[in-house]
Design a protein around this motif. Structure first.
Motif, PDB file in Angstrom:
ATOM      1  N   LEU A   1       0.831  -1.209   0.000  1.00  0.00           N
ATOM      2  CA  LEU A   1       0.000   0.000   0.000  1.00  0.00           C
ATOM      3  C   LEU A   1       0.867   1.263   0.000  1.00  0.00           C
ATOM      4  O   LEU A   1       0.350   2.370  -0.045  1.00  0.00           O
ATOM      5  N   SER A   2       2.199   1.088   0.043  1.00  0.00           N
ATOM      6  CA  SER A   2       3.079   2.253   0.207  1.00  0.00           C
ATOM      7  C   SER A   2       3.031   3.220  -0.969  1.00  0.00           C
ATOM      8  O   SER A   2       2.803   4.415  -0.788  1.00  0.00           O
ATOM      9  N   LYS A   3       3.271   2.728  -2.174  1.00  0.00           N
ATOM     10  CA  LYS A   3       3.460   3.614  -3.316  1.00  0.00           C
ATOM     11  C   LYS A   3       2.147   3.959  -3.994  1.00  0.00           C
ATOM     12  O   LYS A   3       2.004   5.006  -4.585  1.00  0.00           O
ATOM     13  N   GLU A   4       1.186   3.035  -3.941  1.00  0.00           N
ATOM     14  CA  GLU A   4      -0.066   3.246  -4.675  1.00  0.00           C
ATOM     15  C   GLU A   4      -1.150   3.877  -3.807  1.00  0.00           C
ATOM     16  O   GLU A   4      -1.929   4.695  -4.284  1.00  0.00           O
ATOM     17  N   TYR A   5      -1.228   3.469  -2.527  1.00  0.00           N
ATOM     18  CA  TYR A   5      -2.355   3.916  -1.698  1.00  0.00           C
ATOM     19  C   TYR A   5      -1.933   4.776  -0.504  1.00  0.00           C
ATOM     20  O   TYR A   5      -2.588   4.781   0.540  1.00  0.00           O
ATOM     21  N   SER A   6      -0.830   5.525  -0.702  1.00  0.00           N
ATOM     22  CA  SER A   6      -0.441   6.598   0.233  1.00  0.00           C
ATOM     23  C   SER A   6      -0.194   6.138   1.666  1.00  0.00           C
ATOM     24  O   SER A   6      -0.391   6.914   2.592  1.00  0.00           O
TER      25      SER A   6
END
Ligand SMILES: *Cc1c(COP(=O)(O)O)cnc(C)c1O
Length: 357
Positions: free
Chosen positions: A216-221
Motif C-alpha cells: 500500500l506504500s506507493k499506490e495507496y499513500s
C-alpha cells in the motif's frame, strides 16, 4: 505443491514455529490474561489509543477478506507483512540457505533484494536487463539458473525501479514455466496500478512458483504505516506464516489499512493515482524540453528516470533549493530518479530546473 516444498529450506519445515497468545486463542474472551499485556491504556489515553495496550491480530481476518476482493485471490493465497520489504526478507530467509543458495536479480533494479540476500548470506547472481529496452534477458537468466542450481529466487521488478517500465508479461511467464520445481519467480508489483495493466497474480494458478508482491506504500499513500501483501501458492503462504514476526502489523497500522482499503478508500486512492498519472505525462514532456536533460525514460510508475550530463551537480543544485531527487547514476549512466509530486511541487521542480539551465 512438491515443486515448492522441495525449494524451501528443510530447516524451515523442521522447526517449530513460534506460537503467540493471539494465534493460540481460538475463542473471543472477556478477560485477557494470557499475553502479559498491561491492562491500562497508554498515556495520554483517549479514543485514538484504544486497544494499543493489546497485541494485534497477526493476520487480521477483516483485512484479509477485503484483500481477497481487491486482488481476486482466496485468503489462503494472501500474506500480510510490515511492508513489501519484510516480504522480500522473509522470502529470502525461507528459500535460501546461508552459504549454499542464492538469488538472481536483473540490474539496474531495486536494491533491497541484494541487501536481503547479503543479510541472509545468500549469493547474488546478476543478469542485467537488456540495454536500451531494459527488458529481461530471459535466455541469459535461464542459463544462469542452469549453471547454478543453488539459485532459488529470481526477482523481477515490474514496473522496474529505477527504469520505470513494465517487464514483458509473456517473458515472465515463460521464465516461471521453465523454472518450475527449480526456482521461485518473485514479481515485485509495487507500482503496478500506475501502469493500468493487470497483475500477474492471476497466473499463480497455472504457475505455482510465481509469487507476487504488492504494497500500500506507493499506490495507496500508506508508506508510513507499512503494509505489504504477498500473493502466492498456499504452500508459500504457509511457509511465510511459519517464519513471520509474531505481530507484523501494529494496531494503528491495521486501522489505517482498513480505512485505505475500504471501498471508499480504494476509490479515493484510484483518483489520486489518476492525478499522478496525468502529472507524470505533463512533467515528462516538460523535462524533455530542458537543455540539462539528455533523455527522460517512458514511465509506467509514479516516478521518472532521466539522464543528465552531471547528475551530482543537478541533484546538488536542486537540494540547495530544498528539492530532493535521487541520484541513480550508480545504476544508470547519468541517471536521476524523481517522484511525481502534487502539481504545485512539480511546478516548483520544473521552475528550479529551468533556472539551473
Ligand atoms: C518502495 C519499494 C519497495 C518497498 O515497499 P514497502 O512496502 O514500503 O516496504 C519494494 N519494492 C520496490 C520496487 C520499491 O520501489
Amino acid at each position: 505443491m512438491d515443486d515448492i516444498v522441495s525449494l524451501v529450506r528443510p530447516e524451515i519445515y523442521a522447526m517449530r514455529p513460534y506460537s503467540s497468545a493471539r494465534v493460540e486463542a481460538e475463542q473471543v474472551a472477556r478477560v485477557h490474561l494470557d499475553a502479559n499485556e498491561n491492562p491500562y491504556p497508554p498515556y495520554p489515553g483517549g479514543p485514538e489509543q484504544e486497544g494499543l495496550n493489546r497485541y494485534p491480530e497477526p493476520q487480521p481476518p477483516s483485512l484479509l477478506s477485503r484483500f481477497t476482493e481487491i486482488y481476486g485471490l482466496p485468503v489462503e493465497q494472501l500474506f500480510l507483512s510490515r511492508g513489501a520489504d519484510e516480504s522480500i526478507d522473509l522470502l529470502v530467509r525461507a528459500f535460501c540457505a546461508a552459504g549454499r543458495d542464492g538469488i538472481l536479480i536483473t540490474p539496474p533494479t531495486f536494491v533491497m533484494y541484494e541487501t536481503a540476500a547479503a543479510i541472509q548470506g545468500a549469493s547474488v547472481c546478476r543478469v542485467p536487463l537488456v540495454p536500451g529496452v531494459y527488458q529481461l534477458d530471459t535466455d541469459a537468466m535461464l542459463a544462469a539458473c542452469d549453471a547454478d542450481p543453488g539459485i532459488k529466487l529470481v526477482f523481477v521488478c515490474s514496473p522496474n525501479n529505477p527504469t520505470a517500465n513494465l517487464m514483458d508479461r509473456a517473458s515472465v511467464l515463460w521464465l516461471a514455466e521453465r523454472l518450475r520445481g527449480r526456482a521461485m519467480v518473485v514479481v515485485d508489483e509495487l507500482y503496478l496500478d500506475y501502469s493500468g495493466q493487470p497483475s500477474l497474480a492471476g497466473d499463480i494458478v497455472g504457475h505455482p512458483n510465481l509469487v507476487v508482491v504488492r504494497s500500500l506504500s506507493k499506490e495507496y499513500s500508506l508508506a508510513g504505516e507499512r503494509c505489504g501483501i504477498t500473493l502466492a501458492h498456499p504452500e508459500v503462504v504457509g511457509v511465510l506464516r511459519r517464519i513471520m514476526p509474531p505481530y507484523p502489523l501494529t494496531v494503528t497500522a491495521i486501522r489505517a489499512i482498513g480505512a485505505a482499503i475500504s471501498p471508499a478508500g480504494i476509490a479515493h486512492g484510484r483518483r489520486n493515482i489518476e492525478r499522478i498519472v496525468a502529472e507524470r505525462d505533463r512533467v515528462r514532456n516538460a523535462l524533455a524540453q530542458l537543455p540539462a536533460v539528455i533523455e527522460v525514460f517512458p514511465s509506467d510508475a509514479n516516478f521518472l528516470l532521466l539522464r543528465t550530463e552531471d547528475p551530482q551537480r543537478l541533484c546538488g543544485a536542486l537540494a540547495a533549493q530544498g528539492i530532493r531527487l535521487r541520484d541513480r547514476s550508480s545504476a544508470i549512466d547519468g541517471g536521476v530518479r524523481l517522484s511525481i509530486g502534487t502539481p504545485e511541487e512539480n511546478d516548483e521542480l520544473l521552475q528550479a530546473l529551468k533556472l539551473h539551465g
